[in-house]
Design a protein around this motif. Structure first.
Motif, PDB file in Angstrom:
ATOM      1  N   CYS A  62       0.833  -1.208   0.000  1.00 44.94           N
ATOM      2  CA  CYS A  62       0.000   0.000   0.000  1.00 44.94           C
ATOM      3  C   CYS A  62       0.864   1.254   0.000  1.00 44.94           C
ATOM      4  O   CYS A  62       0.596   2.212  -0.744  1.00 44.94           O
ATOM      5  CB  CYS A  62      -0.916   0.008   1.214  1.00 44.94           C
TER       6      CYS A  62
ATOM      7  N   ALA B 195       2.505   1.711  -3.415  1.00 43.65           N
ATOM      8  CA  ALA B 195       1.550   2.199  -4.415  1.00 43.65           C
ATOM      9  C   ALA B 195       1.265   3.683  -4.205  1.00 43.65           C
ATOM     10  O   ALA B 195       1.193   4.463  -5.164  1.00 43.65           O
ATOM     11  CB  ALA B 195       0.258   1.388  -4.349  1.00 43.65           C
TER      12      ALA B 195
ATOM     13  N   SER C 192       4.892   1.350  -7.043  1.00 41.91           N
ATOM     14  CA  SER C 192       4.340  -0.005  -7.116  1.00 41.91           C
ATOM     15  C   SER C 192       4.652  -0.710  -8.423  1.00 41.91           C
ATOM     16  O   SER C 192       4.487  -1.922  -8.538  1.00 41.91           O
ATOM     17  CB  SER C 192       2.820   0.038  -6.917  1.00 41.91           C
TER      18      SER C 192
ATOM     19  N   ARG D 195      -8.329  -7.844   3.365  1.00 42.10           N
ATOM     20  CA  ARG D 195      -8.908  -7.295   2.134  1.00 42.10           C
ATOM     21  C   ARG D 195     -10.206  -6.561   2.432  1.00 42.10           C
ATOM     22  O   ARG D 195     -10.482  -5.487   1.858  1.00 42.10           O
ATOM     23  CB  ARG D 195      -9.120  -8.406   1.109  1.00 42.10           C
TER      24      ARG D 195
ATOM     25  N   LEU E  48      -9.216  -3.244   4.087  1.00 42.76           N
ATOM     26  CA  LEU E  48      -8.755  -2.270   3.090  1.00 42.76           C
ATOM     27  C   LEU E  48      -9.943  -1.610   2.404  1.00 42.76           C
ATOM     28  O   LEU E  48      -9.969  -0.384   2.208  1.00 42.76           O
ATOM     29  CB  LEU E  48      -7.863  -2.957   2.054  1.00 42.76           C
ATOM     30  N   ALA E  49     -10.921  -2.410   2.058  1.00 42.31           N
ATOM     31  CA  ALA E  49     -12.109  -1.873   1.384  1.00 42.31           C
ATOM     32  C   ALA E  49     -12.863  -0.919   2.302  1.00 42.31           C
ATOM     33  O   ALA E  49     -13.295   0.166   1.882  1.00 42.31           O
ATOM     34  CB  ALA E  49     -13.013  -3.010   0.924  1.00 42.31           C
TER      35      ALA E  49
ATOM     36  N   GLY F 260     -11.253   2.365   2.523  1.00 36.60           N
ATOM     37  CA  GLY F 260     -11.126   3.095   1.270  1.00 36.60           C
ATOM     38  C   GLY F 260      -9.712   3.104   0.721  1.00 36.60           C
ATOM     39  O   GLY F 260      -9.338   4.013  -0.036  1.00 36.60           O
ATOM     40  N   ILE F 261      -8.933   2.086   1.097  1.00 38.29           N
ATOM     41  CA  ILE F 261      -7.543   1.988   0.614  1.00 38.29           C
ATOM     42  C   ILE F 261      -7.526   1.060  -0.596  1.00 38.29           C
ATOM     43  O   ILE F 261      -7.886  -0.112  -0.480  1.00 38.29           O
ATOM     44  CB  ILE F 261      -6.617   1.431   1.712  1.00 38.29           C
ATOM     45  N   PRO F 262      -7.132   1.556  -1.775  1.00 33.09           N
ATOM     46  CA  PRO F 262      -7.129   0.708  -2.969  1.00 33.09           C
ATOM     47  C   PRO F 262      -6.157  -0.465  -2.813  1.00 33.09           C
ATOM     48  O   PRO F 262      -5.077  -0.316  -2.235  1.00 33.09           O
ATOM     49  CB  PRO F 262      -6.658   1.653  -4.082  1.00 33.09           C
ATOM     50  N   GLU F 263      -6.549  -1.616  -3.322  1.00 33.64           N
ATOM     51  CA  GLU F 263      -5.624  -2.753  -3.299  1.00 33.64           C
ATOM     52  C   GLU F 263      -4.488  -2.489  -4.279  1.00 33.64           C
ATOM     53  O   GLU F 263      -4.724  -2.147  -5.442  1.00 33.64           O
ATOM     54  CB  GLU F 263      -6.356  -4.048  -3.659  1.00 33.64           C
ATOM     55  N   PRO F 264      -3.251  -2.628  -3.843  1.00 31.24           N
ATOM     56  CA  PRO F 264      -2.107  -2.356  -4.717  1.00 31.24           C
ATOM     57  C   PRO F 264      -2.126  -3.255  -5.953  1.00 31.24           C
ATOM     58  O   PRO F 264      -2.473  -4.440  -5.867  1.00 31.24           O
ATOM     59  CB  PRO F 264      -0.904  -2.669  -3.831  1.00 31.24           C
ATOM     60  N   PRO F 265      -1.735  -2.738  -7.103  1.00 33.76           N
ATOM     61  CA  PRO F 265      -1.840  -3.516  -8.347  1.00 33.76           C
ATOM     62  C   PRO F 265      -0.919  -4.716  -8.425  1.00 33.76           C
ATOM     63  O   PRO F 265      -1.233  -5.695  -9.098  1.00 33.76           O
ATOM     64  CB  PRO F 265      -1.500  -2.474  -9.425  1.00 33.76           C
TER      65      PRO F 265
END
Length: 313
Positions: free
Chosen positions: A100, A103, A108, A126, A129-130, A133-138
């Motif tokens: 995180c 990214a 990232s 997971r 994170l949702a 509001g933390i985007p999942e790293p690509p």
């Protein structure tokens, strides 16, 4: 045995990283702005201990152990990335936020991150994170595994896109003490299949006969608490034993450091440890200058040794 959600150890570890930015002064040893929001509704419950007892030697030592090993590891990871390593394996990842943070900083695209942990922990993370509001790293891949169950670590990694032919960097922090020695050896055997030039940073707690006064006080306070919580300490390793295990599975020790030794016991602990180490042992701070001349209570117990090793060619 874990059945759902992260272990209490994982939650307390994230809380220690979060609390460091709240209760400790400068210089910051390790900066993790995602730890508190990731804990969500239970964040204040776990951070409260640090707010109310920040100066307690055991509480401060817990924070010191967590931020020191993270700082030491990610400094060595950064050096490995500069040398071209592009795969990072985090064993017993818990609520680690490296992917995180990378990214968020725009880095990232350079490192594939493989988080190995119990599937219940990964599911909880997971969802957390949702919620935050933390985007999942690509480039983050979750690798579900149970290190006590005898699963092949290398096979699990390969099944999730890991390339055994390319060097990797692996971290294994805050985990070995909760495993049997057989599970520790089995995991190192799996890491022994990594490509030559791969590196690992792992930490381990010292056996009773190598502990200084602060380390003994730390163990006497925490051991019964974690045992009551269903996560007893099982395995203790001297630096020599850790080095031998690594050597047995194809690694050579680059360095071993005491997690952070306060000045008044540094000579005693470093002297006890030095006689048992195959590689280079430093009675210096694992996070170097970040621990020197602090005005706050942050100081380690000296119970933990961090070992950095490299896979032989």
């Amino acid at each position: 045995m874990q059945t759902e959600g992260p272990s209490r150890t994982a939650l307390h570890t994230a809380a220690a990283r979060a609390a460091h930015l709240i209760v400790d002064g400068e210089p910051v040893v390790f900066r993790d702005p995602f730890a508190y929001p990731l804990l969500g509704e239970c964040a204040e419950h776990y951070v409260r201990l640090h707010r109310e007892a920040a100066d307690h030697p055991v509480v401060a030592a817990l924070r010191a152990a967590v931020v020191t090993r993270s700082r030491y590891t990610e400094d060595r990871l950064a050096a490995a990335v500069r040398r071209g390593v592009r795969q990072y394996v985090i064993l017993g990842a818990g609520l680690d936020t490296y992917a995180c943070r990378s990214a968020a900083s725009g880095q990232s695209g350079s490192v594939e991150v493989f988080e190995v942990d119990h599937p219940d922990t990964q599911r909880w993370k997971r969802e957390a994170l949702a919620r935050a509001g933390i985007p999942e790293p690509p480039l983050l891949t979750y690798v579900p595994a149970d290190m006590e169950a005898g699963e092949s670590l290398a096979d699990r990694l390969v099944a999730h896109g890991f390339d055994l032919a390319r060097p990797a960097f692996a971290s294994w922090l805050g985990v070995t003490v909760y495993l049997t020695r057989e599970a520790v050896a089995r995991t190192l055997a799996g890491l022994g299949r990594l490509a030559p030039g791969s590196e690992i940073v792992m930490d381990h707690l010292l056996p009773e006969d190598l502990r200084g006064p602060r380390a003994r006080a730390y163990a006497e306070t925490l051991m019964p608490l974690v045992a009551q919580g269903g996560e007893p300490w099982l395995t203790f390793l001297s630096p020599r034993e850790a080095a031998d295990l690594l050597e047995e599975h194809g690694f050579e020790v680059v360095e071993q450091v005491v997690e952070q030794v306060v000045e008044q016991v540094a000579g005693q602990v470093a002297g006890q440890v030095a006689g048992q180490v195959a590689g280079q042992v430093a009675g210096r701070d694992a996070a170097d200058a970040a621990f020197r001349e602090r005005a706050d209570a942050l100081a380690g117990s000296g119970i933990s040794v961090i070992t950095h090793a490299r896979r032989k060619a």
